[in-house]
Design a protein around this motif. Structure first.
Motif, mmCIF file in Angstrom:
data_model
loop_
_atom_site.group_PDB
_atom_site.id
_atom_site.type_symbol
_atom_site.label_atom_id
_atom_site.label_comp_id
_atom_site.label_asym_id
_atom_site.label_seq_id
_atom_site.Cartn_x
_atom_site.Cartn_y
_atom_site.Cartn_z
ATOM 1 N N LEU A 192 0.846 -1.193 0.000
ATOM 2 C CA LEU A 192 0.000 0.000 0.000
ATOM 3 C C LEU A 192 0.879 1.240 0.000
ATOM 4 C CD1 LEU A 192 -2.976 -0.700 2.442
ATOM 5 C CD2 LEU A 192 -2.984 -0.623 -0.042
ATOM 6 N N ARG A 193 0.394 2.295 -0.638
ATOM 7 C CA ARG A 193 1.137 3.545 -0.686
ATOM 8 C C ARG A 193 0.379 4.624 0.071
ATOM 9 N NH1 ARG A 193 2.678 0.665 -4.895
ATOM 10 N NH2 ARG A 193 4.878 0.827 -5.552
ATOM 11 N N LEU A 231 2.327 -4.205 4.497
ATOM 12 C CA LEU A 231 1.356 -4.517 5.538
ATOM 13 C C LEU A 231 0.890 -5.956 5.405
ATOM 14 C CD1 LEU A 231 -0.816 -1.261 5.414
ATOM 15 C CD2 LEU A 231 1.189 -1.739 6.821
ATOM 16 N N PRO A 232 0.346 -6.513 6.483
ATOM 17 C CA PRO A 232 -0.188 -7.882 6.419
ATOM 18 C C PRO A 232 -1.277 -7.999 5.368
ATOM 19 C CG PRO A 232 -0.003 -7.136 8.695
ATOM 20 C CD PRO A 232 0.265 -5.941 7.836
ATOM 21 N N ASN A 236 -8.465 -7.915 7.984
ATOM 22 C CA ASN A 236 -8.748 -7.475 9.340
ATOM 23 C C ASN A 236 -7.500 -6.922 10.010
ATOM 24 O OD1 ASN A 236 -10.489 -7.120 11.592
ATOM 25 N ND2 ASN A 236 -9.631 -8.970 12.527
ATOM 26 N N THR A 237 -6.386 -7.648 9.866
ATOM 27 C CA THR A 237 -5.121 -7.179 10.450
ATOM 28 C C THR A 237 -4.623 -5.929 9.738
ATOM 29 O OG1 THR A 237 -4.569 -9.474 10.973
ATOM 30 C CG2 THR A 237 -2.777 -7.872 11.059
ATOM 31 N N ARG A 238 -4.768 -5.911 8.416
ATOM 32 C CA ARG A 238 -4.317 -4.750 7.642
ATOM 33 C C ARG A 238 -5.072 -3.485 8.060
ATOM 34 N NH1 ARG A 238 -3.288 -4.683 1.183
ATOM 35 N NH2 ARG A 238 -1.528 -5.901 1.947
ATOM 36 N N ALA A 244 -3.667 2.227 13.174
ATOM 37 C CA ALA A 244 -2.588 2.600 14.091
ATOM 38 C C ALA A 244 -1.626 3.589 13.445
ATOM 39 C CB ALA A 244 -1.843 1.344 14.545
ATOM 40 N N ILE A 245 -1.322 3.385 12.149
ATOM 41 C CA ILE A 245 -0.418 4.288 11.446
ATOM 42 C C ILE A 245 -1.013 5.689 11.360
ATOM 43 C CG2 ILE A 245 0.583 4.782 9.176
ATOM 44 C CD1 ILE A 245 1.052 1.802 8.836
#
Length: 370
Positions: A192-193, A231-232, A236-238, A244-245
């Motif tokens: 991802l960018r 990223l993962p 869901n984790t992503r 958070a970022i």
């Protein structure tokens, strides 16, 4: 005018300059500095017809007549060939809307309706079902509903008119229904960018360091705008990592030195990064006044003379005595404002002074005229 007003203004500007100084800059969240690529809104546009107007619509416009025939044909009604119906109760309009990121079919969006012909008002009208197209020519939403118009237009028989706000633009809250989702690549792209709103290498590097401090090895700088994020893959984790970022706080780089001038209003904005090289400014005002006081000359009694007007002109010139302001090397925003207030310059004079400083090479800033 109060005699202390220039000093009060100088103190106010100086306080503002101190408040904007780089040493007091606050950290900002990553979400306020940029956004993830693809996570954005998309513009939609459509062409439609508004009906039910009380005689304030278009009148026999060719494109409106053709559109009305098309609408009538879809409803099973065939209008007589070669007959242009009176369409004072209808108006041709452009319909615009913003499709939010991740919008799904069935969700509702607001639409804005604007006339493109000679319609006087859309008050009381209803928009007929209209497809809304994206930049790729695909239909992404359908719009229909009663308009809410904040403007008002009234005309009388003698030609007098009264217009309040803009009666030719209306809005339909939740008037559009999403029919197609836009692919964002959120759940399929390996990388991802994240893009800065304003290009800056230092800010991009600081964002990278802040992300890697929280999530080691996640971010890398591609250029002055974009960061690549590993990223993962699991959605869901992503999503949790992206959230958070976005909340990480980063102190952005100081903005480039810039002076913004609004030529229409005379507004001048100087940011805290502006510096001056050694320079001296002398600002004076020359006023030339011409007074005409003609006198009437009467002829003597029983003479052959005629009444005449004798011109009498008085010309005066006054030049205000103004001091010279000297700027030391690296003069800051507060010093610039204090000196220019002491000279008593107006906004238009300030623009001329700043342009002269720029031409002299003393103003280390970009001049932007809007």
């Amino acid at each position: 005018m109060h005699r202390n007003l220039p000093m009060i203004l100088a103190l106010a500007f100086a306080a503002l300059a101190v408040f904007l100084a780089p040493s007091f800059a606050q950290a900002e969240r990553v979400r306020d500095l940029g956004q993830f690529q693809g996570v954005r809104s998309n513009q939609l546009t459509g062409y439609g017809i508004v009906v039910g107007l009380p005689g304030t619509g278009d009148d026999n416009l060719a494109y409106l007549t053709q559109a009305m025939k098309g609408v009538s044909g879809r409803m099973g009604l065939t209008l007589p060939a070669g007959v242009a119906p009176g369409l004072k109760n209808a108006a041709a309009v452009m319909v615009t809307a913003d499709l939010p990121a991740f919008a799904k079919p069935g969700q509702r969006i607001d639409v804005t309706v604007s006339t493109i012909g000679k319609a006087k008002s859309l008050r009381g009208g209803a928009l007929i079902l209209t497809p809304l197209y994206g930049a790729d020519g695909q239909v992404y939403a359908m719009a229909q509903g009663n308009l809410a118009v904040g403007g008002l237009g009234i005309s009388a028989n003698d030609g007098s008119k009264l217009t309040v706000n803009i009666p030719t633009v209306g809005r339909i809250a939740d008037g559009g229904s999403v029919e197609r989702a836009v692919a964002t690549g959120f759940d399929s792209a390996e990388t991802l960018r994240w893009n800065l709103f304003n290009a800056d290498f230092l800010t991009a590097a600081r964002v990278r360091d802040a992300i890697n401090q929280r999530l080691p090895g996640t971010a890398s700088v591609e250029d002055g705008v974009s960061l690549a994020l590993n990223l993962p893959a699991e959605p869901n984790t992503r999503a949790s990592v992206m959230a958070a970022i976005e909340m990480i706080e980063v102190k952005p780089a100081e903005t480039p030195a810039r002076v913004v001038v609004n030529s229409r209003t005379g507004t001048v904005v100087i940011n805290s990064a502006v510096r001056l090289s050694p320079a001296a400014i002398s600002h004076g005002k020359l006023t030339v006044r011409v007074d005409e006081k003609p006198t009437v000359v009467q002829p003597a009694p029983f003479s052959q003379g005629q009444t005449a007007i004798e011109p009498n002109s008085t010309i005066t010139a006054e030049e205000e005595n103004r001091a010279i302001a000297l700027f030391q090397p690296g003069a800051s925003l507060s010093q610039v404002v204090d000196a220019l207030n002491m000279l008593g310059v107006t906004p238009s004079d300030l623009v001329a002074i700043l342009e002269a400083l720029k031409q002299a090479g003393a103003l280390k800033a970009e001049m932007v005229v809007i």
